[in-house]
Design an enzyme around this catalytic site. Structure first.
Site, PDB file in Angstrom:
ATOM      1  N   HIS A  24       0.843  -1.196   0.000  1.00 35.64           N
ATOM      2  CA  HIS A  24       0.000   0.000   0.000  1.00 35.64           C
ATOM      3  C   HIS A  24       0.879   1.247   0.000  1.00 35.64           C
ATOM      4  CE1 HIS A  24      -3.530  -2.229   1.828  1.00 35.64           C
ATOM      5  NE2 HIS A  24      -2.549  -2.969   2.303  1.00 35.64           N
ATOM      6  N   TYR A  25       0.315   2.379  -0.417  1.00 32.55           N
ATOM      7  CA  TYR A  25       0.864   3.656   0.040  1.00 32.55           C
ATOM      8  C   TYR A  25      -0.065   4.210   1.099  1.00 32.55           C
ATOM      9  CZ  TYR A  25      -2.078   6.319  -3.444  1.00 32.55           C
ATOM     10  OH  TYR A  25      -3.074   6.854  -4.184  1.00 32.55           O
ATOM     11  N   THR A  26       0.491   5.084   1.963  1.00 35.74           N
ATOM     12  CA  THR A  26      -0.314   5.608   3.066  1.00 35.74           C
ATOM     13  C   THR A  26      -1.357   6.606   2.568  1.00 35.74           C
ATOM     14  OG1 THR A  26       1.504   7.156   3.438  1.00 35.74           O
ATOM     15  CG2 THR A  26       1.379   5.238   4.892  1.00 35.74           C
ATOM     16  N   GLU A  89       2.476  -0.743   4.652  1.00 34.76           N
ATOM     17  CA  GLU A  89       2.125   0.633   4.267  1.00 34.76           C
ATOM     18  C   GLU A  89       3.412   1.404   3.999  1.00 34.76           C
ATOM     19  OE1 GLU A  89      -0.623   2.281   3.662  1.00 34.76           O
ATOM     20  OE2 GLU A  89      -2.242   1.026   4.488  1.00 34.76           O
ATOM     21  N   ASP A 146      -3.733   2.431  -4.820  1.00 33.05           N
ATOM     22  CA  ASP A 146      -2.373   2.325  -4.285  1.00 33.05           C
ATOM     23  C   ASP A 146      -1.777   0.935  -4.509  1.00 33.05           C
ATOM     24  OD1 ASP A 146      -4.416   1.595  -2.239  1.00 33.05           O
ATOM     25  OD2 ASP A 146      -2.737   1.297  -0.882  1.00 33.05           O
TER      26      ASP A 146
HETATM   27 ZN   LIG Z   1      -4.110   0.609   0.605  1.00 35.99          ZN
END
Ligand SMILES: [Zn+2]
Length: 267
Positions: A24-26, A89, A146
């Site tokens: 993920h990205y935050t 993340e 993301d």
């Molecule tokens: Zn995510």
């Protein structure tokens, strides 16, 4: 590698063995905001790890526990992906916090180097097939974008994390694939787009489903289909993110489907 423990209350017990990795990205203004949110019981979200831009790693949830990062999602027919996956993340503002000129904030090398080291350790501890190392957008294409089209999936694959077609395979395949695909899909040189119907759309949907995307063969290029095509592009055709399946995207889908099929046969 040095890992700082900052526990989150947001976890419970797994219902399945670990066999997936979700990146993920935050998507928040700062890493601190994301970290605070993941440690807030009210927010009800978490991940196993968070990676700062400079490569520092925080662990919020033990790998044996079920962190809350994937939400409603599916991959290769499986649900409850929180129970099956380790979630990471990566601090990056993403699409909601672009730089000036609407440029996506780049992932610094130090961050990606640390991510590769972290993932390599996870892959040593758990049996996670390459075809089950995914982005959040892959498993929830209608909701999520993301880690985004600026995420270097090719660099990760070069380090043995996730599948990526060898460029020479892609180039060779491009020549023969183009003719074959046009014939097979009856595309008449134009690709597929929203609103199209018929067997060509169904065949493309089947290829995306073979890779793992949650997509029925409706033979209708509907919003769910466009979302899956866009999710595919976010990862495999990062220069053409549109949800429209032009010929280059269709070629790429076919190449990746072949790669995944061979990986799944070997598994
Ligand atoms: Zn995510």
């Amino acid at each position: 590698m040095k890992i700082e423990a900052l526990p989150s209350p947001n976890f419970n017990d797994r219902k399945h063995p670990i066999d997936m990795l979700v990146l993920h990205y935050t998507g928040m203004e700062t890493g601190q905001a994301a970290l605070d949110r993941m440690r807030d019981a009210e927010a009800g979200v978490s991940a196993h790890y968070m990676l700062w831009e400079d490569g520092r790693v925080v662990q919020l949830v033990g790998e044996d526990k079920r962190a809350w990062h994937a939400g409603v999602s599916r991959w290769q027919g499986d649900e409850d992906l929180n129970s099956r996956s380790i979630g990471i993340e990566i601090v990056n503002g993403g699409h909601d916090w672009p730089l000036a000129g609407n440029v996506l904030p780049p992932y610094p090398d130090a961050q990606i180097d640390a991510l590769i080291e972290l993932c390599a350790g996870i892959l040593e501890r758990w049996h996670i097939p390459g075809s089950r190392i995914v982005g959040h957008s892959d498993i929830a294409p209608m909701r999520k974008q993301d880690p985004g089209e600026h995420f270097p999936w090719d660099r990760l694959a070069g380090a043995g994390i996730g599948l990526w077609p060898h460029s020479d395979t892609a180039v060779t395949a491009n020549r023969t694939e183009n003719a074959r695909l046009e014939k097979e899909l009856d595309l008449i040189g134009r690709g597929l787009s929203r609103g199209d119907t018929g067997q060509s759309v169904g065949r493309m949907q089947a290829m995306l489903a073979d890779i793992g995307y949650d997509l029925p063969q409706s033979e209708k290029y509907d919003e769910q289909t466009a979302a899956c095509v866009q999710a595919f592009q976010l990862r495999w055709a990062q220069d053409r993110v549109s949800g429209e399946a032009d010929l280059a995207t269709l070629q790429r889908i076919s190449i990746v489907e072949d790669l995944y099929r061979r990986a799944l046969d070997e598994a």
